[in-house]
Design a protein around this motif. Structure first.
Motif, PDB file in Angstrom:
ATOM      1  N   PRO A 321       0.679  -1.177   0.078  1.00 41.44           N
ATOM      2  CA  PRO A 321       0.002  -0.122  -0.001  1.00 41.44           C
ATOM      3  C   PRO A 321       0.848   1.367   0.027  1.00 41.44           C
ATOM      4  CG  PRO A 321       0.064  -0.959   2.069  1.00 41.44           C
ATOM      5  CD  PRO A 321       0.574  -2.148   0.998  1.00 41.44           C
ATOM      6  N   GLU A 322       1.880   1.244   0.711  1.00 39.24           N
ATOM      7  CA  GLU A 322       2.796   2.568   0.699  1.00 39.24           C
ATOM      8  C   GLU A 322       3.389   2.734  -0.726  1.00 39.24           C
ATOM      9  OE1 GLU A 322       5.832   2.791   3.687  1.00 39.24           O
ATOM     10  OE2 GLU A 322       4.612   1.593   5.383  1.00 39.24           O
ATOM     11  N   LEU A 323       3.693   1.867  -1.192  1.00 39.25           N
ATOM     12  CA  LEU A 323       4.478   1.927  -2.546  1.00 39.25           C
ATOM     13  C   LEU A 323       3.239   2.198  -3.636  1.00 39.25           C
ATOM     14  CD1 LEU A 323       6.888   1.953  -4.659  1.00 39.25           C
ATOM     15  CD2 LEU A 323       6.332  -0.834  -5.003  1.00 39.25           C
ATOM     16  N   VAL A 324       2.139   1.692  -3.507  1.00 42.59           N
ATOM     17  CA  VAL A 324       1.235   2.265  -4.429  1.00 42.59           C
ATOM     18  C   VAL A 324       0.666   3.535  -4.295  1.00 42.59           C
ATOM     19  CG1 VAL A 324      -1.285   1.651  -4.832  1.00 42.59           C
ATOM     20  CG2 VAL A 324       0.231  -0.432  -4.653  1.00 42.59           C
ATOM     21  N   TYR A 330       2.659  10.404  -7.771  1.00 42.63           N
ATOM     22  CA  TYR A 330       3.652  10.617  -8.869  1.00 42.63           C
ATOM     23  C   TYR A 330       2.679  10.630 -10.252  1.00 42.63           C
ATOM     24  CZ  TYR A 330       7.814  11.150  -5.929  1.00 42.63           C
ATOM     25  OH  TYR A 330       8.854  11.480  -5.164  1.00 42.63           O
ATOM     26  N   ARG A 331       2.046   9.479 -10.461  1.00 47.81           N
ATOM     27  CA  ARG A 331       1.184   9.332 -11.532  1.00 47.81           C
ATOM     28  C   ARG A 331       0.013  10.441 -11.702  1.00 47.81           C
ATOM     29  NH1 ARG A 331       2.455   7.178 -16.174  1.00 47.81           N
ATOM     30  NH2 ARG A 331       0.589   5.839 -17.119  1.00 47.81           N
ATOM     31  N   LEU A 344      11.956   8.090  -7.388  1.00 47.63           N
ATOM     32  CA  LEU A 344      12.049   6.728  -6.371  1.00 47.63           C
ATOM     33  C   LEU A 344      13.481   6.246  -6.058  1.00 47.63           C
ATOM     34  CD1 LEU A 344       8.803   4.651  -6.971  1.00 47.63           C
ATOM     35  CD2 LEU A 344       9.060   6.612  -5.436  1.00 47.63           C
ATOM     36  N   LYS A 345      14.152   6.529  -6.942  1.00 48.29           N
ATOM     37  CA  LYS A 345      15.618   5.772  -6.897  1.00 48.29           C
ATOM     38  C   LYS A 345      16.551   6.053  -5.521  1.00 48.29           C
ATOM     39  CE  LYS A 345      18.621   8.555  -9.780  1.00 48.29           C
ATOM     40  NZ  LYS A 345      19.131   8.775 -10.992  1.00 48.29           N
ATOM     41  N   ASP A 346      16.346   7.213  -5.286  1.00 51.99           N
ATOM     42  CA  ASP A 346      17.370   7.777  -3.951  1.00 51.99           C
ATOM     43  C   ASP A 346      16.416   7.668  -2.684  1.00 51.99           C
ATOM     44  OD1 ASP A 346      19.454   7.907  -5.379  1.00 51.99           O
ATOM     45  OD2 ASP A 346      18.992   9.793  -5.678  1.00 51.99           O
ATOM     46  N   THR A 347      15.152   6.739  -2.499  1.00 49.36           N
ATOM     47  CA  THR A 347      14.421   6.822  -1.541  1.00 49.36           C
ATOM     48  C   THR A 347      14.104   5.285  -1.104  1.00 49.36           C
ATOM     49  OG1 THR A 347      12.142   6.494  -2.695  1.00 49.36           O
ATOM     50  CG2 THR A 347      13.144   8.713  -2.381  1.00 49.36           C
ATOM     51  N   ARG A 348      13.505   5.195   0.126  1.00 51.33           N
ATOM     52  CA  ARG A 348      13.166   3.768   0.480  1.00 51.33           C
ATOM     53  C   ARG A 348      12.288   3.013  -0.221  1.00 51.33           C
ATOM     54  NH1 ARG A 348       8.691   3.433   4.027  1.00 51.33           N
ATOM     55  NH2 ARG A 348       9.441   1.827   4.830  1.00 51.33           N
ATOM     56  N   TYR A 349      11.613   3.717  -1.181  1.00 46.41           N
ATOM     57  CA  TYR A 349      10.515   3.130  -2.209  1.00 46.41           C
ATOM     58  C   TYR A 349      11.089   2.903  -3.562  1.00 46.41           C
ATOM     59  CZ  TYR A 349       7.477   5.325   1.129  1.00 46.41           C
ATOM     60  OH  TYR A 349       6.704   5.704   2.218  1.00 46.41           O
ATOM     61  N   LYS A 350      12.584   2.836  -3.732  1.00 46.39           N
ATOM     62  CA  LYS A 350      13.107   2.329  -4.809  1.00 46.39           C
ATOM     63  C   LYS A 350      12.478   0.893  -5.439  1.00 46.39           C
ATOM     64  CE  LYS A 350      17.687   1.398  -6.812  1.00 46.39           C
ATOM     65  NZ  LYS A 350      19.367   1.439  -6.732  1.00 46.39           N
ATOM     66  N   THR A 351      12.298   1.106  -6.585  1.00 51.51           N
ATOM     67  CA  THR A 351      11.764  -0.083  -7.201  1.00 51.51           C
ATOM     68  C   THR A 351      11.836  -0.074  -9.017  1.00 51.51           C
ATOM     69  OG1 THR A 351      10.182  -1.834  -7.350  1.00 51.51           O
ATOM     70  CG2 THR A 351       9.368   0.605  -7.544  1.00 51.51           C
ATOM     71  N   GLY A 352      11.859  -1.085  -9.530  1.00 52.72           N
ATOM     72  CA  GLY A 352      12.098  -1.287 -11.209  1.00 52.72           C
ATOM     73  C   GLY A 352      10.960  -0.583 -11.618  1.00 52.72           C
ATOM     74  N   LYS A 353      11.242  -0.149 -12.990  1.00 51.39           N
ATOM     75  CA  LYS A 353      10.338   0.504 -13.841  1.00 51.39           C
ATOM     76  C   LYS A 353       8.933  -0.835 -14.342  1.00 51.39           C
ATOM     77  CE  LYS A 353      11.411   1.112 -18.129  1.00 51.39           C
ATOM     78  NZ  LYS A 353      11.774   1.701 -19.296  1.00 51.39           N
ATOM     79  N   SER A 354       9.231  -1.969 -14.265  1.00 49.63           N
ATOM     80  CA  SER A 354       8.368  -2.912 -14.747  1.00 49.63           C
ATOM     81  C   SER A 354       7.327  -2.941 -13.412  1.00 49.63           C
ATOM     82  CB  SER A 354       9.085  -4.349 -14.986  1.00 49.63           C
ATOM     83  OG  SER A 354       9.637  -4.699 -13.745  1.00 49.63           O
ATOM     84  N   ILE A 356       6.721  -0.606 -11.480  1.00 51.26           N
ATOM     85  CA  ILE A 356       5.957   0.688 -11.366  1.00 51.26           C
ATOM     86  C   ILE A 356       4.914   0.686 -12.549  1.00 51.26           C
ATOM     87  CG2 ILE A 356       6.181   3.173 -11.805  1.00 51.26           C
ATOM     88  CD1 ILE A 356       9.037   3.133 -10.560  1.00 51.26           C
ATOM     89  N   ALA A 357       5.120   0.312 -13.605  1.00 54.28           N
ATOM     90  CA  ALA A 357       4.245   0.176 -14.802  1.00 54.28           C
ATOM     91  C   ALA A 357       2.976  -0.702 -14.626  1.00 54.28           C
ATOM     92  CB  ALA A 357       4.921  -0.486 -16.269  1.00 54.28           C
ATOM     93  N   LYS A 358       3.204  -1.859 -13.999  1.00 52.11           N
ATOM     94  CA  LYS A 358       2.072  -2.799 -13.396  1.00 52.11           C
ATOM     95  C   LYS A 358       1.147  -1.862 -12.364  1.00 52.11           C
ATOM     96  CE  LYS A 358       4.532  -6.955 -14.028  1.00 52.11           C
ATOM     97  NZ  LYS A 358       4.985  -8.293 -13.343  1.00 52.11           N
ATOM     98  N   ILE A 359       1.717  -1.255 -11.413  1.00 51.88           N
ATOM     99  CA  ILE A 359       1.026  -0.393 -10.810  1.00 51.88           C
ATOM    100  C   ILE A 359       0.262   0.776 -11.264  1.00 51.88           C
ATOM    101  CG2 ILE A 359       1.024   0.877  -8.470  1.00 51.88           C
ATOM    102  CD1 ILE A 359       3.470  -0.696  -7.398  1.00 51.88           C
ATOM    103  N   ALA A 360       1.027   1.422 -12.038  1.00 54.91           N
ATOM    104  CA  ALA A 360       0.479   2.574 -12.928  1.00 54.91           C
ATOM    105  C   ALA A 360      -0.740   2.123 -13.565  1.00 54.91           C
ATOM    106  CB  ALA A 360       1.791   3.223 -13.589  1.00 54.91           C
TER     107      ALA A 360
END
Length: 368
Positions: A321-324, A330-331, A344-354, A356-360
């Motif tokens: 839920p926090e990442l979503v 941002y979306r 997100l890359k320099d934060t604790r939420y850093k994750t891959g683009k794939s 992010i795309a699924k959530i977005a």
């Protein structure tokens, strides 16, 4: 003179085992003749003898003898991370500074420095052997030149002649025999093998082969009471995950044989900094495994402890839920998946683009 027989029974002129023990441990000077052979002169400095000890056969050591060692803490070379004897490893991705780190440690021991990165160094011989398979003599000369000049400038009492305590090996043929021969003549505190994959020529994923190979080096370390540190690598794509010993390439037998595994990796908030993580430490307090020590590396190739720490990056899932929530924000602000990844890359939420795309894809597009 006291005549001592080998019998356990009483005879005229003989004494029992308890009396013999007391006699041998007497602090007065005494001539003792055993079976009328050459006298043994015992003085106050003679080591205490326990004839009832079960350690006659070196193959077996009783729990009583081990208890009498009175060891409460595992002896360490670099406190609290590296033990004094056995095998350990420093792992990391390419260009993470592993070799530079281990050369600085080696130089610090050779120069008899009392600390490394602010942690106590407990060297005895102040001697190190460094096996270099990736860097040649010229490359090593350049790197240690920078490090030595910096350390001497900071510690003017250091004599350059102490560098003779650090020996490099560039040829690895018959390495075990070469090391054993050297150690018989000259004990050391540390042997660095940089890198493991260059001295192990068999199947990297074969548990039995890896373990048999490391067993020989473990025997060498224990025979000569020193520490052997192997430099090894982690998988190419593992930096996007939290530090984990499963990231080490090859057989699990490598990690299993090590008493300690440290990882050096770029800091996730500032790539110019490095994090030192404890991935495994059989004798370490768990608190040392939960956070990293953040270091700077200066232009002289010297690591310096900032005194700051960092916690492990959680692995976020698509349903977190926090990442979503973060991606949704941002979306809705109109950012693309690539820009969200950068944000997100320099934060604790850093994750891959794939991910992010699924959530977005499940988030309604912002109204124009």
């Amino acid at each position: 003179m006291t005549n001592i027989t080998n019998s356990n029974e009483y005879h005229d002129g003989a004494i029992d085992i308890d009396d013999l023990t007391e006699l041998l441990n007497d602090n007065t000077v005494e001539d003792v003749v055993i079976n009328h052979e050459t006298p043994i002169i015992l003085t106050a400095q003679t080591r205490k003898i326990n004839l009832k000890s079960s350690s006659v056969d070196p193959t077996f050591i009783s729990a009583f003898d081990l208890f009498n060692k009175n060891i409460e803490v595992i002896p360490s070379l670099l406190e609290p991370f590296l033990q004094k004897t056995g095998l350990a490893s420093l792992v990391g991705a390419s260009d993470s500074g592993k070799s530079t780190f281990l050369r600085q440690l080696s130089i610090s021991i050779a120069m008899n420095l009392k600390t490394f990165l602010g942690f106590p160094l407990n060297s005895i011989h102040n001697k190190v052997i460094y096996v270099s398979t990736e860097d040649d003599k010229n490359a090593i000369s350049v790197s240690i030149g920078k490090q030595v000049r910096y350390l001497v400038d900071k510690n003017p009492e250091i004599e350059l002649k102490s560098l003779e305590n650090l020996s490099f090996i560039f040829e690895t043929d018959n390495l075990l025999k070469v090391l054993n021969k050297k150690l018989i003549k000259e004990p050391v505190d540390l042997i660095v093998i940089d890198a493991f994959t260059d001295v192990f020529s068999k199947e990297l994923n074969a548990n039995t082969q890896v373990r048999q190979f490391l067993n020989e080096y473990d025997k060498l370390a224990k025979k000569h009471d020193c520490l052997i540190v192997f430099l090894h690598h982690i998988g190419k794509n593992t930096l996007r995950f939290a530090p984990n010993k499963d990231s080490i390439i090859g057989s699990q037998a490598f990690e299993a044989k090590m008493r300690v595994v440290l990882e050096l990796r770029p800091n996730r908030h500032n790539i110019s900094r490095k994090d030192l993580w404890v991935l495994k430490g059989n004798f370490l307090d768990p608190k040392h495994k939960n956070s990293s020590h953040i270091m700077n590396m200066n232009n002289s190739l010297i690591f310096e402890n900032t005194g700051e720490t960092d916690t492990k990056l959680p692995i976020f899932k698509e349903s977190d839920p926090e990442l979503v929530k973060k991606i949704t924000e941002y979306r809705e602000a109109g950012l693309s998946c690539r820009k969200i990844e950068d944000a997100l890359k320099d934060t604790r939420y850093k994750t891959g683009k794939s991910t992010i795309a699924k959530i977005a894809s499940k988030i309604p597009k912002p109204k124009k």
